[in-house]
Motif scaffolding. Structure first.
Motif, short mmCIF file in Angstrom:
data_model
loop_
_atom_site.label_atom_id
_atom_site.label_comp_id
_atom_site.label_asym_id
_atom_site.label_seq_id
_atom_site.Cartn_x
_atom_site.Cartn_y
_atom_site.Cartn_z
N GLY A 1 20.30 -18.41 -34.22
CA GLY A 1 21.20 -19.00 -35.22
C GLY A 1 20.84 -20.45 -35.50
O GLY A 1 21.72 -21.29 -35.73
N ARG B 1 32.26 -23.90 -22.97
CA ARG B 1 33.57 -24.14 -23.60
C ARG B 1 33.69 -25.63 -23.87
O ARG B 1 33.87 -26.42 -22.94
N VAL C 1 25.81 -25.20 -34.76
CA VAL C 1 25.46 -25.29 -33.34
C VAL C 1 23.93 -25.18 -33.18
O VAL C 1 23.31 -25.97 -32.46
N ALA D 1 19.73 -22.20 -37.89
CA ALA D 1 20.05 -22.91 -39.14
C ALA D 1 21.52 -23.28 -39.21
O ALA D 1 21.93 -24.03 -40.08
N GLY D 2 22.33 -22.76 -38.28
CA GLY D 2 23.77 -23.03 -38.29
C GLY D 2 24.09 -24.38 -37.67
O GLY D 2 23.19 -25.14 -37.28
N VAL E 1 25.29 -15.56 -31.35
CA VAL E 1 26.18 -14.67 -30.59
C VAL E 1 25.62 -13.25 -30.53
O VAL E 1 26.28 -12.27 -30.88
N THR F 1 35.82 -21.20 -35.17
CA THR F 1 37.01 -21.13 -34.31
C THR F 1 38.31 -21.21 -35.12
O THR F 1 39.33 -20.65 -34.73
N THR G 1 26.30 -20.14 -45.22
CA THR G 1 26.53 -21.56 -45.51
C THR G 1 25.60 -22.39 -44.65
O THR G 1 25.47 -22.15 -43.46
N ARG G 2 24.95 -23.35 -45.25
CA ARG G 2 24.08 -24.27 -44.49
C ARG G 2 24.68 -25.67 -44.62
O ARG G 2 24.84 -26.18 -45.72
N MET H 1 32.56 -31.97 -32.47
CA MET H 1 32.79 -30.70 -31.77
C MET H 1 31.49 -29.93 -31.56
O MET H 1 31.19 -29.49 -30.45
#
Ligand SMILES: NC(=O)c1ccc[n+]([C@@H]2O[C@H](COP(=O)([O-])OP(=O)(O)OC[C@H]3O[C@@H](n4cnc5c(N)ncnc54)[C@H](OP(=O)(O)O)[C@@H]3O)[C@@H](O)[C@H]2O)c1
Length: 313
Positions: A155, A257, A160, A157-158, A222, A42, A305-306, A131
């Motif tokens: 996603g 959100r 979120v 491994a990210g 996404v 973000t 990036t992990r 967050m």
């Protein structure tokens, strides 16, 4: 006080370090001396101008300060809060406000956006939780699955996605995750029952792993409407970048959100407890001084990036 800032939308090079007056906490607010603030997708959207319409609608004028989560030490408190000077805390911040975001030496937030740093956790690690942890808590609350039901996570491994796997498991869900082969062990370690390889066959793989389709899905990669075939008739999809449809086969789409959980202190406290119980993993990839905020955003934007990148003051 110093802060990462930008005065026009553009590439990473618009980021600089600015000097700002020290903010003062009002009633019900605290001021935090920030040790670390994370760099998130973000922040890239904010800086590049992808959120320009929203910023204009809010009437916000530059200079802007990015950043949505931080950890540090309470340094001043307005009236009506129980926080004490010296308390080690983590907080969520909405940077789209006149006082700016988290990537500053001193940040004033409502006391309800703050929780104690879990015992034995560094301030750097704690900064990675508020967050993205609250985002996943909200997504799971919107999906409202029952224990034993299946949750798909793209996603995985990210930031979120990783929390989605671990919080899904903590909620008693059977988690089927999508991740690349090099992340399979990591995501299995989060508790995923099965890891489906990302790529063209991922959605079919999710469907096959939960015959008839998963009950709910958190789409941290996404992929939007492309994930619908992995979900059962009448199931639910939580989206994190505003995708709201069209849907199919009675599937409900739930745009998430996190700003709606900005004051959910109880949820933030519960996330902290899960860290203490070692059911939630905090991951720091690398730290950057504020002068190198542009490098941090470039690195995040490049993908791969992990763990989270941090601005450390
Ligand atoms: N709505 C909200 O309130 C809210 C709150 C927080 C985050 N978000 C959004 O949630 C999204 C995820 O954030 P994040 O911090 O978790 O990002 P992240 O740490 O970069 O994780 C994204 C993951 O998805 C993977 N991925 C990207 N494209 C993919 C594709 N086409 N197929 C399969 N996997 C793919 C990435 O792999 P690689 O790294 O290998 O590319 C990475 O593992 C972002 O869009 C962010 O803006 C929204």
């Amino acid at each position: 006080m110093r802060a990462v800032t930008f005065s026009r939308f553009g590439g990473p090079e618009v980021l600089e370090v600015g000097d700002f007056p020290e903010p003062r906490p009002g009633p019900g607010e605290v001021r935090i001396r920030v040790t670390a603030a994370t760099v998130n997708p973000t922040d890239i959207s904010f800086r590049s101008g992808r959120q320009a319409a929203q910023v204009k609608e809010l009437g916000l004028e530059p200079p802007y300060i990015p950043g949505m989560e931080l950890a540090g030490v309470i340094d001043a408190a307005g009236g009506g809060t129980d926080w004490r000077i010296g308390d080690r805390v983590m907080a969520i911040v909405n940077p789209r406000r006149p006082g700016g975001g988290a990537q500053a030496e001193l940040v004033v937030v409502p006391a309800t956006s703050v929780a104690r740093v879990p015992e034995g956790t560094s301030l750097e690690a704690a900064a990675t939780l508020p967050m993205n942890g609250l985002t996943v808590r909200l997504a799971l609350d919107q999906l409202a699955l029952r224990p034993g039901q299946t949750l798909g996570v793209t996603g995985a491994a990210g930031a979120v996605g990783g929390y989605a796997v671990e919080l899904g498991v903590a909620d008693g869900l059977r988690v089927i995750a999508v991740a690349g082969p090099r992340d399979e062990a990591l995501v299995k370690g989060f508790g995923a029952e099965k890891v489906v390889p990302r790529g063209d066959a991922a959605i079919r793989g999710l469907y096959d792993a939960a015959p008839g389709g998963v009950d709910g899905l958190i789409d941290a990669a996404v992929l939007d409407g492309a994930v619908l075939p992995a979900i059962r008739n009448g199931g639910k999809l939580a989206t994190v970048r505003g995708f709201a449809g069209p849907s199919e086969r009675g599937i409900t789409i739930e745009p998430v959100r996190v700003v709606s959980y900005l004051h959910n202190q109880e949820a933030l406290d519960r996330l902290g407890r899960l860290v203490t119980e070692r059911r939630l993993s905090l991951r720091v990839a690398e730290t950057f001084p504020p002068e190198r905020a542009a490098d941090a955003q470039r690195k995040l934007d490049a993908g791969g990036t992990r763990g989270r990148l941090l601005i450390v003051f």
